[in-house]
Design a protein around this motif. Structure first.
Motif, PDB file in Angstrom:
ATOM      1  N   VAL A 143       0.977  -1.249   0.057  1.00  0.00           N
ATOM      2  CA  VAL A 143       0.087  -0.134  -0.189  1.00  0.00           C
ATOM      3  C   VAL A 143       0.961   1.142   0.265  1.00  0.00           C
ATOM      4  O   VAL A 143       0.629   2.331  -0.549  1.00  0.00           O
ATOM      5  CB  VAL A 143      -0.825   0.025   1.264  1.00  0.00           C
ATOM      6  N   ASP A 144       1.900   1.281   0.971  1.00  0.00           N
ATOM      7  CA  ASP A 144       2.643   2.480   0.808  1.00  0.00           C
ATOM      8  C   ASP A 144       3.423   2.864  -0.221  1.00  0.00           C
ATOM      9  O   ASP A 144       3.964   3.910  -0.605  1.00  0.00           O
ATOM     10  CB  ASP A 144       3.762   2.460   2.089  1.00  0.00           C
ATOM     11  N   SER A 145       3.740   1.596  -1.160  1.00  0.00           N
ATOM     12  CA  SER A 145       4.530   1.750  -2.355  1.00  0.00           C
ATOM     13  C   SER A 145       3.544   2.186  -3.594  1.00  0.00           C
ATOM     14  O   SER A 145       3.884   2.030  -4.737  1.00  0.00           O
ATOM     15  CB  SER A 145       5.437   0.663  -2.682  1.00  0.00           C
ATOM     16  N   SER A 146       2.227   2.149  -3.375  1.00  0.00           N
ATOM     17  CA  SER A 146       1.402   2.302  -4.612  1.00  0.00           C
ATOM     18  C   SER A 146       1.372   0.951  -5.241  1.00  0.00           C
ATOM     19  O   SER A 146       1.079   1.099  -6.658  1.00  0.00           O
ATOM     20  CB  SER A 146       1.299   3.683  -5.159  1.00  0.00           C
ATOM     21  N   GLY A 147       1.572  -0.080  -4.899  1.00  0.00           N
ATOM     22  CA  GLY A 147       1.657  -1.246  -5.651  1.00  0.00           C
ATOM     23  C   GLY A 147       3.160  -1.662  -6.072  1.00  0.00           C
ATOM     24  O   GLY A 147       3.449  -2.678  -6.739  1.00  0.00           O
ATOM     25  N   ALA A 148       4.020  -0.695  -6.066  1.00  0.00           N
ATOM     26  CA  ALA A 148       5.370  -1.008  -6.765  1.00  0.00           C
ATOM     27  C   ALA A 148       6.027  -2.175  -5.964  1.00  0.00           C
ATOM     28  O   ALA A 148       7.026  -2.830  -6.685  1.00  0.00           O
ATOM     29  CB  ALA A 148       6.066   0.122  -6.462  1.00  0.00           C
ATOM     30  N   ALA A 149       5.654  -2.446  -4.688  1.00  0.00           N
ATOM     31  CA  ALA A 149       6.479  -3.726  -3.975  1.00  0.00           C
ATOM     32  C   ALA A 149       5.957  -5.056  -4.556  1.00  0.00           C
ATOM     33  O   ALA A 149       6.724  -5.905  -4.217  1.00  0.00           O
ATOM     34  CB  ALA A 149       6.210  -3.377  -2.569  1.00  0.00           C
ATOM     35  N   ILE A 150       4.942  -4.916  -5.440  1.00  0.00           N
ATOM     36  CA  ILE A 150       4.327  -6.291  -6.024  1.00  0.00           C
ATOM     37  C   ILE A 150       5.605  -7.085  -6.675  1.00  0.00           C
ATOM     38  O   ILE A 150       5.834  -8.142  -6.637  1.00  0.00           O
ATOM     39  CB  ILE A 150       3.230  -5.890  -6.795  1.00  0.00           C
ATOM     40  N   ALA A 151       6.103  -6.170  -7.427  1.00  0.00           N
ATOM     41  CA  ALA A 151       7.449  -6.726  -8.187  1.00  0.00           C
ATOM     42  C   ALA A 151       8.546  -7.486  -7.590  1.00  0.00           C
ATOM     43  O   ALA A 151       8.864  -8.566  -7.732  1.00  0.00           O
ATOM     44  CB  ALA A 151       8.146  -5.761  -9.125  1.00  0.00           C
ATOM     45  N   GLY A 152       8.894  -6.704  -6.213  1.00  0.00           N
ATOM     46  CA  GLY A 152       9.468  -7.334  -5.395  1.00  0.00           C
ATOM     47  C   GLY A 152       9.097  -8.619  -4.667  1.00  0.00           C
ATOM     48  O   GLY A 152      10.003  -9.658  -4.751  1.00  0.00           O
TER      49      GLY A 152
END
Length: 571
Positions: free
Chosen positions: A481-490
């Protein structure tokens, strides 16, 4: 045969060809500021890598422009009426281009933020001035088409911005996302000087412009800035108690009470003070920052309300869709921009539709057709959005949505300004633009809250069902949530967390779906709000019909004049 000649010293109507050439450069000026408000979003990752800016600086790079832009719209719209609309447009474009140089060469995050603030000042000079110039230049049958071109430019550029930003960032540098504004600014200034006629409100009996209401200007800036700040930052800092403490340099917000309710309180107090002060000045026969008599015009009053509600639904979805396309479906910035081009194409097609039918169908009817198309497009996106959605399913709905934006934005603007006296065009345009900006900020706040709250709840529930321990579950939810979804790739690249990545994609898709449905709901409310506009005249309003004949006669006289007649565009 005796040929009619212009009265010495009287303003001469520009030729039809010059008016339309001027509209091209006015529309490019609008495109410049709209593209810049969206182009930065796709360049942020590269800016972070290059300048090493903090998460707080990232936020201010994106939002300082919007905050300053919204706060100054009404002020510069009114100043343009006083001192010249073309002059204000040229100054605004020059400020915007100069600050773009600073942004393109910024060596630190703080310098980039300062440049973005200056860009917001320039943008606030440009947007309401373009509207008031169109309102003052075009009459009758031509006005509907001119507003259609203006509105379609806004809708189309909202989608072209991410494409242009993705291309420049991918193949050149994020600095070119700002640098491209410089040659465009030069072209706009030259074109406006050549083809656009100056216009301003009449001078006073002493031959000077009316005095500027400095106190009213200050109160309007405070009210707009604090309101937009609260709407944008509520989800980040907390709507009541502080969730994340704001930081400015080395200073950190020290209170348990969030700054957001304080900002709202200041906005209400300064807003009330603005109204009371302005009405007091009007009773004394003095000029006010806003002509409150404009709100006695039903089309202006009800149209602004409808415009604010419509903007709430229109621009909120632009926040969530690119995040979902990149972080869930895995498209890069350039691919995301190509998909959103369908929205731009629909918007530009709408200008042709408005040109063909704008003088046969009432403007309010075209607005409602546009809103209906927007509702269908956004609701359709909500129905097809999922973690495995094929991009081809999105194109028809994006096109329909863009078509609706092109119709509704332009014609609603025409309805709002239809009965506004030409000498008050800047005030009317600034008010209308401010209403839209407040609606946009509210849309970003509300639909952003829907997106991230739904994604958080859905992901937490899915991870709980999968037996993920509480501590790890909270950490994953917070990262996504804090990354606006960018952490999904990690998560996806870690074999131990592959299942969590799948759950995150499904949860973020659900959040995006609910955000789309909420946008459709607000657009439906906006559609209902347009029912209060039904009592107005057709697209060719009474004032336009009255004004059309003199324009036609001026153009006819111009065509009949001998070659030795004065050139209306000679400098």
């Amino acid at each position: 045969m005796t040929t009619a000649r212009p009265t010495p010293g009287a303003p001469t109507a520009p030729s039809s060809r010059a008016r339309w050439a001027g509209l091209v450069f006015i529309s490019v000026a609008v495109a410049l500021i709209i593209v810049d408000s969206t182009i930065v979003n796709v360049a942020i990752p590269s800016i972070i890598d290059d300048l090493g800016i903090t998460s707080t600086q990232v936020q201010w790079v994106q939002e300082s422009y919007t905050l300053v832009f919204a706060a100054l719209l009404l002020v510069f719209g009114t100043l343009a009426d006083r001192f010249g609309r073309r002059r204000m447009l040229i100054i605004g474009v020059a400020v915007f281009a100069a600050s773009s140089i600073l942004a393109a060469t910024a060596a630190t995050g703080d310098l980039l933020i300062a440049a973005r603030v200056a860009q917001g000042v320039g943008g606030a000079m440009v947007l309401p001035t373009t509207l008031s110039l169109i309102n003052a230049t075009f009459r009758g049958r031509e006005r509907a088409l001119a507003f259609a071109v203006w509105g379609s430019t806004i809708g189309g550029m909202t989608a072209v911005g991410p494409l242009l930003g993705g291309w420049l960032t991918t193949y050149f540098s994020w600095r070119w996302a700002f640098g491209i504004n410089i040659p465009l600014g030069v072209v706009i200034i030259v074109g406006v000087l050549v083809f656009v006629r100056e216009s301003k409100e009449p001078l006073t009996a002493s031959g000077t412009p009316r005095r500027v209401d400095v106190v009213g200007a200050l109160l309007s800036v405070i009210a707009s800035a604090t309101l937009v700040f609260g709407l944008i930052e509520g989800r980040t800092y907390g709507w009541w108690l502080t969730d994340t403490a704001p930081q400015l340099g080395g200073w950190t917000w020290p209170f348990a009470l969030s700054p957001v309710p304080i900002a709202f309180a200041v906005a209400v107090a300064s807003g009330v003070g603005f109204v009371m002060w302005g009405r007091s000045r009007e009773k004394q026969g003095k000029s006010a920052m806003l002509a409150f008599d404009l709100f006695r015009i039903p089309s202006f009053r009800n149209g602004n309300l409808a415009a604010m509600i419509v903007s709430l639904g229109e621009f909120g979805i632009i926040l969530s869709l690119p995040l979902w396309l990149q972080n869930v479906l895995g498209f890069d910035a350039l691919q995301t921009g190509f998909i959103l081009v369908a929205l731009a194409v629909g918007s530009f097609v709408a200008s042709g539709f408005a040109g063909a039918f704008g003088n046969r169908i009432r403007a309010v009817v075209i607005v409602r057709v546009g809103l209906a198309a927007e509702i269908v497009g956004v609701a359709g996106l909500g129905l097809v959005i999922g973690p495995d959605t094929a991009w081809g399913l999105l194109i028809p709905f994006l096109f329909v949505y863009g078509f609706g934006v092109g119709l509704a934005t332009a014609q609603l603007t025409g309805v709002v300004l239809r009965d506004v006296p030409v000498e008050q065009s800047g005030q009317g345009s600034g008010t209308q633009s401010t209403a839209r900006q407040i609606g946009s900020a509210l849309g970003i706040a509300v639909l952003g809250t829907v997106l991230f709250t739904t994604a958080s709840l859905q992901l937490d529930a899915r991870l709980a069902d999968s037996g993920v321990p509480d501590a790890q579950r909270q950490q994953i939810v917070s990262q996504v949530v804090d990354s606006s979804g960018a952490a999904i790739a990690g998560l996806e690249n870690d074999p131990a967390l592959a299942d969590a990545a799948t759950d995150a994609k499904a949860a973020f898709s659900e959040g995006t779906r609910y955000s789309a449905f909420a946008a459709a709901g607000f657009l439906a409310i906006g559609f209902l709000a347009t029912l209060r506009l039904g009592a107005g005249p057709a697209a060719l309003g009474r004032r336009d019909r009255d004004a059309e004949q003199p324009d036609d006669r001026d153009e006819q006289r111009e065509n009949e004049q001998p070659e030795t007649a004065p050139d209306p565009h000679s400098r």
